[in-house]
Design a protein around this motif. Structure first.
Motif, PDB file in Angstrom:
ATOM      1  N   ARG A  63       0.810  -1.220   0.000  1.00  0.00           N
ATOM      2  CA  ARG A  63       0.000   0.000   0.000  1.00  0.00           C
ATOM      3  C   ARG A  63       0.845   1.272   0.000  1.00  0.00           C
ATOM      4  O   ARG A  63       0.304   2.382   0.031  1.00  0.00           O
ATOM      5  CB  ARG A  63      -0.948   0.013   1.205  1.00  0.00           C
ATOM      6  N   CYS A  93      -1.883  -1.656  -3.857  1.00  0.00           N
ATOM      7  CA  CYS A  93      -3.218  -1.999  -3.372  1.00  0.00           C
ATOM      8  C   CYS A  93      -3.276  -1.773  -1.868  1.00  0.00           C
ATOM      9  O   CYS A  93      -2.369  -2.175  -1.138  1.00  0.00           O
ATOM     10  CB  CYS A  93      -3.544  -3.454  -3.683  1.00  0.00           C
ATOM     11  N   ASP A  94      -4.338  -1.136  -1.426  1.00  0.00           N
ATOM     12  CA  ASP A  94      -4.571  -0.923   0.002  1.00  0.00           C
ATOM     13  C   ASP A  94      -5.709  -1.838   0.438  1.00  0.00           C
ATOM     14  O   ASP A  94      -6.868  -1.608   0.082  1.00  0.00           O
ATOM     15  CB  ASP A  94      -4.918   0.539   0.264  1.00  0.00           C
ATOM     16  N   SER A 100      -9.918   0.205  -3.568  1.00  0.00           N
ATOM     17  CA  SER A 100      -8.529   0.020  -3.979  1.00  0.00           C
ATOM     18  C   SER A 100      -8.300  -1.416  -4.452  1.00  0.00           C
ATOM     19  O   SER A 100      -7.617  -1.653  -5.459  1.00  0.00           O
ATOM     20  CB  SER A 100      -7.585   0.337  -2.811  1.00  0.00           C
ATOM     21  N   CYS A 104      -7.174  -2.451  -8.218  1.00  0.00           N
ATOM     22  CA  CYS A 104      -5.952  -3.236  -8.371  1.00  0.00           C
ATOM     23  C   CYS A 104      -6.221  -4.490  -9.199  1.00  0.00           C
ATOM     24  O   CYS A 104      -5.490  -4.797 -10.152  1.00  0.00           O
ATOM     25  CB  CYS A 104      -5.413  -3.609  -6.995  1.00  0.00           C
TER      26      CYS A 104
END
Length: 322
Positions: A63, A93-94, A100, A104
């Protein structure tokens, strides 16, 4: 009994590189395309590094784009020295955000990126009650729901590149009370007392149990599509997962710890060891299968799967597109 004990100790001490050596050419690591979540710290870095140096195409998910770039540069320096054809790439990517995760996965799929090994390594441990961007209790939201949503979105790619494996980092701490769905739903609500069911150890235990059950659930639903799944205990490792927990360093100094190299071993074992198809859904420790996940019934797994799907369906219904 002596030989059994010595063997167990030798398995405990194995490093990820030892596992690579044990698997040999039969692991087909050089034909593997592997995505590792939580790959910018601790055993996530070591897992991605060892697999890349062994010849795999590795995608490191994190992230922090700054940390990702730094990790990639460091691994690439080692790859250049080995003059290998393998590679590492960063994937932002979070897991704290379902939007998110969706972006992603859609980007990953749109680039027609092959994938046949998904390693769900990321994990958090909270001292205080917190919710994700989407209002989920954060420990369960990141450790399980975020990973489950990512897996759901990437499943068509995994199926297209079978045989594929999903490796899920859990913990021996998953052993304990069964999932309390009512409490989990309450902690992910907007009620003013949503945090009343939160406990530092309890919430982590519940998320790790979810990780273990997820491997069982994936096996029951996708094994006939040549998708296998495994959960595991990496060992107690001095990483930053408990860095915000008061007195954690004091208590953990009394526990035998593994190095990062040893901590990545069981993950690499589950990802590469040939012949594990009949052990799908089971729990591994010290690069050895155990019976810790075997006690859960098909009914337990079905209830868990339906709850997970319900949460994902409810929380992603109004997500904006990319």
């Amino acid at each position: 009994m002596g030989s059994s004990d010595s063997r167990s100790q030798s398995r405990y001490n194995m490093t990820a590189q030892d596992v690579i050596n044990e698997c040999g050419e039969n692991s087909k690591v050089k034909q593997s395309h592997i995505l590792v979540t939580g790959a910018t710290s601790g055993i996530g870095i070591e897992t991605g590094r060892v697999l890349a140096l062994a010849g795999a195409k590795v995608y490191l998910m994190g992230r922090s784009e700054i940390k990702l770039q730094q990790v990639i540069e460091n691994i690439n320096k080692e790859l250049q020295q080995k003059a290998t054809s393998s590679s590492v790439q960063g994937v932002f990517c979070d897991l704290n955000s379902l939007t998110s995760i969706k972006k992603c996965a859609e980007k990953f799929i749109s680039e027609n990126t092959p994938l046949n090994i998904l390693i769900l390594n990321a994990g958090i441990f909270n001292y205080n009650f917190t919710q994700t961007i989407d209002g989920l209790e954060q420990v369960m939201g990141v450790n399980h729901i975020g990973h489950a949503y990512l897996t759901q979105l990437l499943m068509p790619t995994l199926i297209a590149n079978t045989p594929s494996r999903i490796v899920i980092l859990s913990s021996e701490l998953h052993a304990g009370p069964p999932l309390n769905y009512q409490a989990l739903d309450h902690m992910s609500s907007t009620q003013t007392n949503a945090k009343k069911d939160f406990g530092m150890i309890r919430s982590y235990q519940q998320s790790k149990l979810a990780n273990t059950l997820f491997a069982r659930a994936l096996t029951s639903r996708y094994k006939d599509k040549q998708i296998t799944a495994y959960s595991l205990h990496p060992g107690v490792i001095a990483t930053n997962i408990t860095s915000k927990v008061p007195c954690a360093s004091f208590f953990t100094k009394f526990i035998k710890k593994k190095s990062l190299e040893q901590g990545a071993a069981t993950t690499v074992f589950c990802a590469l060891k040939p012949g594990l198809e009949n052990e799908s859904g089971r729990f591994f420790n010290d690069s050895t299968v155990t019976d810790l996940a075997d006690k859960w019934t098909d009914n337990d797994i079905n209830i868990f799967w339906e709850w997970t799907e319900k949460i994902i369906r409810q929380r992603t219904a109004n997500l904006s597109g990319t």
